[in-house]
Design a protein around this motif. Sequence first.
Motif, PDB file in Angstrom:
ATOM      1  N   VAL A   1      45.758  31.962  35.194  1.00  0.00           N
ATOM      2  CA  VAL A   1      45.656  33.134  35.043  1.00  0.00           C
ATOM      3  C   VAL A   1      44.153  33.372  34.447  1.00  0.00           C
ATOM      4  N   GLN A   2      43.607  32.371  33.676  1.00  0.00           N
ATOM      5  CA  GLN A   2      42.318  32.364  33.059  1.00  0.00           C
ATOM      6  C   GLN A   2      42.150  33.274  32.007  1.00  0.00           C
ATOM      7  N   SER A   3      42.810  34.396  31.947  1.00  0.00           N
ATOM      8  CA  SER A   3      42.707  35.343  30.806  1.00  0.00           C
ATOM      9  C   SER A   3      43.798  36.459  30.750  1.00  0.00           C
TER      10      SER A   3
ATOM     11  N   SER B   1      46.767  27.391  43.139  1.00  0.00           N
ATOM     12  CA  SER B   1      46.887  28.708  43.632  1.00  0.00           C
ATOM     13  C   SER B   1      46.375  29.794  43.239  1.00  0.00           C
ATOM     14  N   HIS B   2      46.095  30.798  43.902  1.00  0.00           N
ATOM     15  CA  HIS B   2      45.336  32.015  43.213  1.00  0.00           C
ATOM     16  C   HIS B   2      46.403  32.912  43.095  1.00  0.00           C
ATOM     17  N   PRO B   3      46.759  33.722  42.176  1.00  0.00           N
ATOM     18  CA  PRO B   3      47.545  34.876  42.033  1.00  0.00           C
ATOM     19  C   PRO B   3      47.614  36.034  43.075  1.00  0.00           C
TER      20      PRO B   3
ATOM     21  N   ASN C   1      36.101  38.938  37.824  1.00  0.00           N
ATOM     22  CA  ASN C   1      36.464  39.213  39.194  1.00  0.00           C
ATOM     23  C   ASN C   1      37.416  38.578  39.913  1.00  0.00           C
ATOM     24  N   ARG C   2      38.600  38.538  39.115  1.00  0.00           N
ATOM     25  CA  ARG C   2      39.708  38.012  39.554  1.00  0.00           C
ATOM     26  C   ARG C   2      40.356  38.594  40.627  1.00  0.00           C
ATOM     27  N   GLY C   3      40.166  40.025  40.777  1.00  0.00           N
ATOM     28  CA  GLY C   3      40.943  40.583  41.677  1.00  0.00           C
ATOM     29  C   GLY C   3      42.532  40.897  41.370  1.00  0.00           C
TER      30      GLY C   3
ATOM     31  N   GLN D   1      41.488  24.124  47.241  1.00  0.00           N
ATOM     32  CA  GLN D   1      40.918  24.812  45.942  1.00  0.00           C
ATOM     33  C   GLN D   1      41.600  26.005  45.854  1.00  0.00           C
ATOM     34  N   ASN D   2      41.937  26.847  47.023  1.00  0.00           N
ATOM     35  CA  ASN D   2      42.860  27.954  47.310  1.00  0.00           C
ATOM     36  C   ASN D   2      43.732  27.900  47.987  1.00  0.00           C
ATOM     37  N   VAL D   3      44.690  26.744  47.711  1.00  0.00           N
ATOM     38  CA  VAL D   3      46.012  26.303  48.716  1.00  0.00           C
ATOM     39  C   VAL D   3      46.720  27.604  49.151  1.00  0.00           C
TER      40      VAL D   3
ATOM     41  N   GLY E   1      37.710  24.931  50.248  1.00  0.00           N
ATOM     42  CA  GLY E   1      36.597  26.266  49.759  1.00  0.00           C
ATOM     43  C   GLY E   1      37.287  27.285  49.210  1.00  0.00           C
ATOM     44  N   CYS E   2      36.392  28.255  48.899  1.00  0.00           N
ATOM     45  CA  CYS E   2      36.929  29.360  48.234  1.00  0.00           C
ATOM     46  C   CYS E   2      36.015  30.708  48.562  1.00  0.00           C
ATOM     47  N   ASP E   3      36.800  31.982  48.669  1.00  0.00           N
ATOM     48  CA  ASP E   3      35.896  33.144  49.087  1.00  0.00           C
ATOM     49  C   ASP E   3      36.028  34.018  48.061  1.00  0.00           C
ATOM     50  N   LYS E   4      36.494  33.384  46.806  1.00  0.00           N
ATOM     51  CA  LYS E   4      36.978  34.440  45.811  1.00  0.00           C
ATOM     52  C   LYS E   4      35.708  34.888  44.930  1.00  0.00           C
ATOM     53  N   PHE E   5      34.953  34.072  44.610  1.00  0.00           N
ATOM     54  CA  PHE E   5      33.769  34.110  43.817  1.00  0.00           C
ATOM     55  C   PHE E   5      33.897  34.696  42.601  1.00  0.00           C
ATOM     56  N   CYS E   6      34.996  34.171  41.825  1.00  0.00           N
ATOM     57  CA  CYS E   6      35.222  34.438  40.315  1.00  0.00           C
ATOM     58  C   CYS E   6      33.781  34.154  39.463  1.00  0.00           C
ATOM     59  N   SER E   7      33.538  34.983  38.679  1.00  0.00           N
ATOM     60  CA  SER E   7      32.256  35.137  37.927  1.00  0.00           C
ATOM     61  C   SER E   7      31.574  33.580  37.619  1.00  0.00           C
ATOM     62  N   PHE E   8      32.612  32.885  37.123  1.00  0.00           N
ATOM     63  CA  PHE E   8      32.197  31.830  36.138  1.00  0.00           C
ATOM     64  C   PHE E   8      32.180  30.684  36.971  1.00  0.00           C
ATOM     65  N   CYS E   9      32.746  30.605  38.420  1.00  0.00           N
ATOM     66  CA  CYS E   9      32.967  29.447  39.084  1.00  0.00           C
ATOM     67  C   CYS E   9      31.951  29.017  40.230  1.00  0.00           C
ATOM     68  N   VAL E  10      31.651  27.664  40.176  1.00  0.00           N
ATOM     69  CA  VAL E  10      30.725  26.968  41.129  1.00  0.00           C
ATOM     70  C   VAL E  10      31.370  26.722  42.629  1.00  0.00           C
ATOM     71  N   VAL E  11      32.641  26.736  42.331  1.00  0.00           N
ATOM     72  CA  VAL E  11      33.376  26.119  43.697  1.00  0.00           C
ATOM     73  C   VAL E  11      32.892  26.949  44.940  1.00  0.00           C
ATOM     74  N   PRO E  12      32.676  28.140  44.959  1.00  0.00           N
ATOM     75  CA  PRO E  12      32.379  28.899  46.286  1.00  0.00           C
ATOM     76  C   PRO E  12      30.877  28.326  46.744  1.00  0.00           C
ATOM     77  N   TYR E  13      30.051  27.789  45.752  1.00  0.00           N
ATOM     78  CA  TYR E  13      28.854  27.412  46.231  1.00  0.00           C
ATOM     79  C   TYR E  13      28.893  25.771  46.380  1.00  0.00           C
TER      80      TYR E  13
HETATM   81 FE1  SF4 Z   1      37.694  30.199  43.784  1.00  0.00          FE
HETATM   82 FE2  SF4 Z   1      39.431  29.283  41.824  1.00  0.00          FE
HETATM   83 FE3  SF4 Z   1      36.893  29.337  41.312  1.00  0.00          FE
HETATM   84 FE4  SF4 Z   1      38.134  31.482  41.340  1.00  0.00          FE
HETATM   85  S1  SF4 Z   1      38.362  29.771  39.774  1.00  0.00           S
HETATM   86  S2  SF4 Z   1      36.197  31.064  42.545  1.00  0.00           S
HETATM   87  S3  SF4 Z   1      39.605  31.144  42.713  1.00  0.00           S
HETATM   88  S4  SF4 Z   1      38.045  28.153  43.114  1.00  0.00           S
END
Ligand code: SF4
Length: 446
Positions: free
Chosen positions: A266-268, A239-241, A278-280, A201-203, A156-168
């Motif tokens: 890093v994505q961008s 990993s997330h930075p 919303n990468r933080g 997902q966010n090890v 799971g993931c609590d980061k909610f990057c704008s583009f990503c479905v994983v948190p859902y």
């Molecule tokens: Fe979470 Fe990674 Fe998706 Fe960002 S890209 S919401 S960190 S799973």
Amino acid sequence: MKKLFIKTYGCQMNVYDSNRMAELLAPLGYGAVDGPEEADMVILNTCHIREKAAEKVYSELGRLRRMKEARQGAMTIAVAGCVAQAEGAEILARQAAVDLIVGPQSYHRLPEMIAKIARDGGHALETDFPAEDKFDALPDAGAAVGPSAFLTVQEGCDKFCSFCVVPYTRGAEYSRPVDDILAEARRLIERGAREITLLGQNVNAYRGVGPDGKTWGLDRLIRRIADSTGIARLRYTTSHPRDMTDDLIAAHRDVGALMPYLHLPVQSGSDRVLEAMNRGHTRDDYLRLVERVRAARPDIALSSDFIVGHPRETEEDFEDTMALVREVGYAQAFSFKYSARPGTPAAAARKQVAAEAKDARLQELQATLAHQQEAFAKSCAGKTMDVLFEKPGRKSGQAVGRSPYLQPVHVENAAHLIGTVASVKIAAVMPNSLKGELLRDEALAL
Ligand code: SF4
Ligand code: 5AD
């Protein structure tokens, strides 16, 4: 024996889940086969991360429906994974041949779902995030594993990057307790694993309960697994930075089993886009982080994920990404065109980037990344590296293993070394692999 075929899409966490589903169904008399043609049960373990990945599932379902009809319905079709989670009942509406839908948090319920449709007919659908621990409900089937194994430690993931479905689709961050992970690591080692990749997902956001009742981070977990099992190799991904702590960086310096290879998306490279995503973290945060990791482990190689064409990305933003790539220098990377995912904030943005611009940017980025990957591979020529041999090669006596940097390495007269780590001299660099020669000692062990 009933025949089970599982097709896995997407990430390594799905590979792990597919293995666990196979183990779960073994006591019900299901044995794995290599294709759907004769299978009694077909499971598609799906990925929802980009539109293309989700669409592939529907075309595969179309093929399976025709097979099922040709066999007068004697085939159970299940959709598991993130498409199941995200689209649930919609799948049944689009493809009536599907019998079962099971989300990633519910697949331990598969046996009862199979029993239910056998008894009552109709469909079964489970996409809740149940309160009980899926991992506790999974049996230990004791099956053999290869030299390199996956172990899910976090989901799971609590980061909610704008583009990503994983948190859902995968839900909130959850970390398994340290003792459960250690027990599973020991079982994997007993059955042949010499390398374990810790998955999440966010090890590196791992925060599990330790044997002392306190919360442990990934750094402590890694140190404990290395010390108490003596495993040859450890890796972790993804990993997330933001969660790359000093303690985790120090583990790269201290823990010999931790391989000198880090996937750090890093994505961008543009601060504007990173903010829209919303990468933080900023570009500078990331570059400084890379410096710290390299200071702790100078021989570390880096890998990343990139998205081009995220809403609001201009040519200038893209140039920032290109400049970051040149500055860091990656051994390996994955890059994607932004794909709007229903329900995510970025999909609702008014300013989407034109398809032609996305295509051109992706091409340019991939050319540079391919160049860097090739340069990295060439820099390995003539070096001596440890290789974990995983399987026989095509030629007799040949074995294929992986370098510390995950490159496939082909070595002649090395079949006797499968399941072990041996020193290899890199003799030639091929397009997607290396050719190695055994050092004298290992060759003499023949
Ligand atoms: Fe979470 Fe990674 Fe998706 Fe960002 S890209 S919401 S960190 S799973
Ligand atoms: N479009 C394109 N790529 C995406 N990724 C995640 N969501 C999307 C999307 N909507 C990429 C990210 C992530 C990798 C697994 O997939 O780069 O790190």
